[in-house]
Design a protein around this motif. Sequence first.
Motif, PDB file in Angstrom:
ATOM      1  N   VAL A 135     -19.552  64.532   1.401  1.00 42.81           N
ATOM      2  CA  VAL A 135     -20.499  63.415   1.368  1.00 42.81           C
ATOM      3  C   VAL A 135     -21.541  63.686   0.284  1.00 42.81           C
ATOM      4  CG1 VAL A 135     -22.327  62.210   2.629  1.00 42.81           C
ATOM      5  CG2 VAL A 135     -20.185  62.802   3.789  1.00 42.81           C
ATOM      6  N   LYS A 136     -21.738  62.711  -0.611  1.00 39.89           N
ATOM      7  CA  LYS A 136     -22.773  62.791  -1.634  1.00 39.89           C
ATOM      8  C   LYS A 136     -23.706  61.595  -1.481  1.00 39.89           C
ATOM      9  CE  LYS A 136     -20.237  62.936  -5.335  1.00 39.89           C
ATOM     10  NZ  LYS A 136     -19.841  63.067  -6.764  1.00 39.89           N
ATOM     11  N   ALA A 137     -24.954  61.798  -1.873  1.00 37.42           N
ATOM     12  CA  ALA A 137     -25.952  60.741  -1.715  1.00 37.42           C
ATOM     13  C   ALA A 137     -25.540  59.458  -2.436  1.00 37.42           C
ATOM     14  CB  ALA A 137     -27.305  61.229  -2.224  1.00 37.42           C
ATOM     15  N   SER A 138     -24.994  59.608  -3.649  1.00 33.34           N
ATOM     16  CA  SER A 138     -24.593  58.420  -4.402  1.00 33.34           C
ATOM     17  C   SER A 138     -23.500  57.643  -3.683  1.00 33.34           C
ATOM     18  CB  SER A 138     -24.122  58.818  -5.807  1.00 33.34           C
ATOM     19  OG  SER A 138     -23.053  59.745  -5.737  1.00 33.34           O
ATOM     20  N   GLU A 139     -22.633  58.360  -2.949  1.00 30.67           N
ATOM     21  CA  GLU A 139     -21.558  57.676  -2.232  1.00 30.67           C
ATOM     22  C   GLU A 139     -22.079  57.011  -0.955  1.00 30.67           C
ATOM     23  OE1 GLU A 139     -18.294  60.362  -1.793  1.00 30.67           O
ATOM     24  OE2 GLU A 139     -17.894  60.379  -3.955  1.00 30.67           O
ATOM     25  N   ILE A 140     -23.128  57.574  -0.367  1.00 30.99           N
ATOM     26  CA  ILE A 140     -23.785  56.873   0.748  1.00 30.99           C
ATOM     27  C   ILE A 140     -24.305  55.538   0.248  1.00 30.99           C
ATOM     28  CG2 ILE A 140     -25.705  56.922   2.384  1.00 30.99           C
ATOM     29  CD1 ILE A 140     -25.494  59.991   2.361  1.00 30.99           C
ATOM     30  N   SER A 141     -24.955  55.577  -0.902  1.00 27.44           N
ATOM     31  CA  SER A 141     -25.491  54.346  -1.487  1.00 27.44           C
ATOM     32  C   SER A 141     -24.378  53.346  -1.785  1.00 27.44           C
ATOM     33  CB  SER A 141     -26.254  54.686  -2.771  1.00 27.44           C
ATOM     34  OG  SER A 141     -26.829  53.537  -3.343  1.00 27.44           O
ATOM     35  N   ASN A 142     -23.250  53.843  -2.261  1.00 26.02           N
ATOM     36  CA  ASN A 142     -22.135  52.956  -2.609  1.00 26.02           C
ATOM     37  C   ASN A 142     -21.524  52.270  -1.390  1.00 26.02           C
ATOM     38  OD1 ASN A 142     -22.404  53.612  -5.301  1.00 26.02           O
ATOM     39  ND2 ASN A 142     -20.810  55.199  -5.259  1.00 26.02           N
ATOM     40  N   ARG A 143     -21.795  52.786  -0.203  1.00 23.96           N
ATOM     41  CA  ARG A 143     -21.195  52.211   1.004  1.00 23.96           C
ATOM     42  C   ARG A 143     -22.188  51.394   1.832  1.00 23.96           C
ATOM     43  NH1 ARG A 143     -18.385  56.374  -0.742  1.00 23.96           N
ATOM     44  NH2 ARG A 143     -16.148  56.553  -0.297  1.00 23.96           N
ATOM     45  N   ILE A 144     -23.349  51.122   1.265  1.00 23.74           N
ATOM     46  CA  ILE A 144     -24.324  50.284   1.971  1.00 23.74           C
ATOM     47  C   ILE A 144     -23.750  48.906   2.247  1.00 23.74           C
ATOM     48  CG2 ILE A 144     -26.560  49.109   1.755  1.00 23.74           C
ATOM     49  CD1 ILE A 144     -27.523  51.585   0.153  1.00 23.74           C
ATOM     50  N   GLY A 145     -23.080  48.326   1.240  1.00 24.04           N
ATOM     51  CA  GLY A 145     -22.506  46.991   1.423  1.00 24.04           C
ATOM     52  C   GLY A 145     -21.472  46.958   2.531  1.00 24.04           C
ATOM     53  N   GLN A 146     -20.599  47.961   2.573  1.00 23.47           N
ATOM     54  CA  GLN A 146     -19.598  48.028   3.635  1.00 23.47           C
ATOM     55  C   GLN A 146     -20.289  48.209   4.987  1.00 23.47           C
ATOM     56  OE1 GLN A 146     -16.557  51.000   3.008  1.00 23.47           O
ATOM     57  NE2 GLN A 146     -15.587  50.629   4.988  1.00 23.47           N
ATOM     58  N   GLY A 147     -21.394  48.953   4.973  1.00 21.14           N
ATOM     59  CA  GLY A 147     -22.150  49.128   6.206  1.00 21.14           C
ATOM     60  C   GLY A 147     -22.664  47.799   6.734  1.00 21.14           C
ATOM     61  N   TYR A 148     -23.239  46.978   5.859  1.00 18.59           N
ATOM     62  CA  TYR A 148     -23.695  45.638   6.261  1.00 18.59           C
ATOM     63  C   TYR A 148     -22.544  44.852   6.894  1.00 18.59           C
ATOM     64  CZ  TYR A 148     -28.383  45.041   4.134  1.00 18.59           C
ATOM     65  OH  TYR A 148     -29.727  45.083   3.840  1.00 18.59           O
ATOM     66  N   VAL A 149     -21.407  44.858   6.208  1.00 21.67           N
ATOM     67  CA  VAL A 149     -20.265  44.054   6.668  1.00 21.67           C
ATOM     68  C   VAL A 149     -19.817  44.498   8.059  1.00 21.67           C
ATOM     69  CG1 VAL A 149     -17.839  43.529   6.247  1.00 21.67           C
ATOM     70  CG2 VAL A 149     -19.468  43.477   4.353  1.00 21.67           C
ATOM     71  N   GLU A 150     -19.693  45.808   8.250  1.00 26.58           N
ATOM     72  CA  GLU A 150     -19.177  46.303   9.531  1.00 26.58           C
ATOM     73  C   GLU A 150     -20.191  46.133  10.662  1.00 26.58           C
ATOM     74  OE1 GLU A 150     -17.077  49.907   9.760  1.00 26.58           O
ATOM     75  OE2 GLU A 150     -16.064  49.673   7.829  1.00 26.58           O
ATOM     76  N   ILE A 151     -21.461  46.312  10.370  1.00 25.61           N
ATOM     77  CA  ILE A 151     -22.482  46.117  11.405  1.00 25.61           C
ATOM     78  C   ILE A 151     -22.469  44.676  11.891  1.00 25.61           C
ATOM     79  CG2 ILE A 151     -24.977  45.976  11.808  1.00 25.61           C
ATOM     80  CD1 ILE A 151     -25.248  48.463  10.002  1.00 25.61           C
ATOM     81  N   LEU A 152     -22.283  43.750  10.964  1.00 29.56           N
ATOM     82  CA  LEU A 152     -22.336  42.331  11.314  1.00 29.56           C
ATOM     83  C   LEU A 152     -20.991  41.780  11.743  1.00 29.56           C
ATOM     84  CD1 LEU A 152     -24.686  41.259   8.413  1.00 29.56           C
ATOM     85  CD2 LEU A 152     -25.300  41.632  10.801  1.00 29.56           C
ATOM     86  N   SER A 153     -19.948  42.631  11.725  1.00 28.07           N
ATOM     87  CA  SER A 153     -18.627  42.226  12.183  1.00 28.07           C
ATOM     88  C   SER A 153     -18.299  43.004  13.454  1.00 28.07           C
ATOM     89  CB  SER A 153     -17.578  42.518  11.108  1.00 28.07           C
ATOM     90  OG  SER A 153     -16.280  42.323  11.618  1.00 28.07           O
ATOM     91  N   PRO A 154     -18.400  42.375  14.619  1.00 30.93           N
ATOM     92  CA  PRO A 154     -18.218  43.104  15.885  1.00 30.93           C
ATOM     93  C   PRO A 154     -16.911  43.863  15.977  1.00 30.93           C
ATOM     94  CG  PRO A 154     -19.048  40.886  16.285  1.00 30.93           C
ATOM     95  CD  PRO A 154     -18.714  40.960  14.825  1.00 30.93           C
TER      96      PRO A 154
END
Length: 511
Positions: free
Chosen positions: A483-502
């Motif tokens: 895990v690298k910090a830049s890759e955490i940042s790169n997955r913010i969008g996927q995080g939004y999608v999954e949080i809002l998709s039950p």
Amino acid sequence: MKIFSAQQIYDADKFTIDKQQITSDALMERAATKLFEWIHARLRGTSVQIKLFCGIGNNGGDGMVLARLLHEHGYAIQVHVVNYSEKRSRDFLLNLERLKEMKVWPDFINEDSDLPEISPNDIVVDAIFGIGLNRAPATWVGNLIQHINTSHAFVLAVDIPSGLPMDRSPWKPAHVIDASYVLSFQVPKLVFFLPETGVFINQWELLDIGLDVGFLGKTETDFELIGRPEIVPLYRPRLKFSHKGTYGHSMIIGGSYGKIGAVQLASSACLSTGSGLVTAYVPKCGYQSLQTAIPEVMVVTDEDEKTISQIVLPFVPDVIGIGMGIGTGEKTVKAFGALLKEMKSPMVIDADGLNILSKNPKMLKDVPKDSILTPHPKELERLIGKWNDDFEKLDKAKTFSLKNEVVLVIKGAHTIVFYNGKGYVNTTGNPGMATAGSGDVLTGMITGLVAQGYAPLHAAIFGVYLHGFAGDICASQNGYEAVKASEISNRIGQGYVEILSPSEAEEREKA
């Protein structure tokens, strides 16, 4: 989800018994039945040996009921009563007699008893002490607990691992059950989430034992557990007829020679979290790298080549995130102090911004009200002073947050956000996020949320959760170590999608 104190749980029990017009024994039967159903669903048809260690209070009473139900369904059991006191609860005695009526004769363990044999293939049920433990277990009981821990058996703790108090660190860590799994009744316990106490819980699950929902709903608690159900209502959906100005202009201030990457990480995360515009304020040495690495970010440079020596803003930003890689040099301290006096809106302060405040505590009075401070453990210690245990740390953090009227984000395995005397305990994140730059990403994310109009408290809670969730996605794909910090940042969008998709969120929780 609310986190209740021991006294509040006792009050909920009493209220439920009175309102539902049942006996305490009936509530115990209900709780133990839930325990049995959980076990039976997983062990049906197996021939495993189950060894129950029961105290002589109500936690032991739960164990007695469970033993009876297991015996009735044909499980091979051995029941050991840990006879640590002459006092016995009424419900324990009642269920002990019921067990004896079934010709199941418990083995009583006293101070001079030999330690019972436990095989690594056994399942141990720990029902020795419950949430009411208020003093250290006797040495011989502690030795029994150590014996259970070293047996390598699967240990299932009832409600809470024995030897673990609810409101303080353990008297002797070696005398606490190291639980493979904890089945906790109705509500989570704060000790599940603190560094000194959470180490005794590998996994935990809540069992709904039917405590009165009205009482639980109206009772105010000092802490709340933040999961997806608490996060989704905070989300602010985007409007169709909007533009980049609708979602705020963030200013990220930081960096020094050799530490421009911290500003890159924060700026990128700020954009990915949704800030309409992002401008970075850096020393001259950071100009080319920022313009090259993140073309979407605008750049303003200090007059100094290697450090921040003054902060002259060409516009009034909606929010400032400051501190990452900035250093604590004299010129930088002076520039930061001047900015604090000028800025009236909440800021997000991290890293060396916090270290400057620690070294210059008089500057705290100039920090704008409702600003968000994001210290890691050492930065927190510099801010609030040393502590003896996690509970003193929480008390000091709460006092600091109240006194300075700020949102305080205590970063850790379960990051806790403090505001207005209440703590919000996060449930996302993983050990892979213990990596350089992860905190810079969080600062950028929270800054981006404030820019979009999230209230500072909500920005902190949402940002911490989304940060951890993006880290979980990254770890699931790369493993903890990669895990690298830049890759955490790169997955913010996927995080939004999954949080809002039950459906997607539920699948990740199952995994």
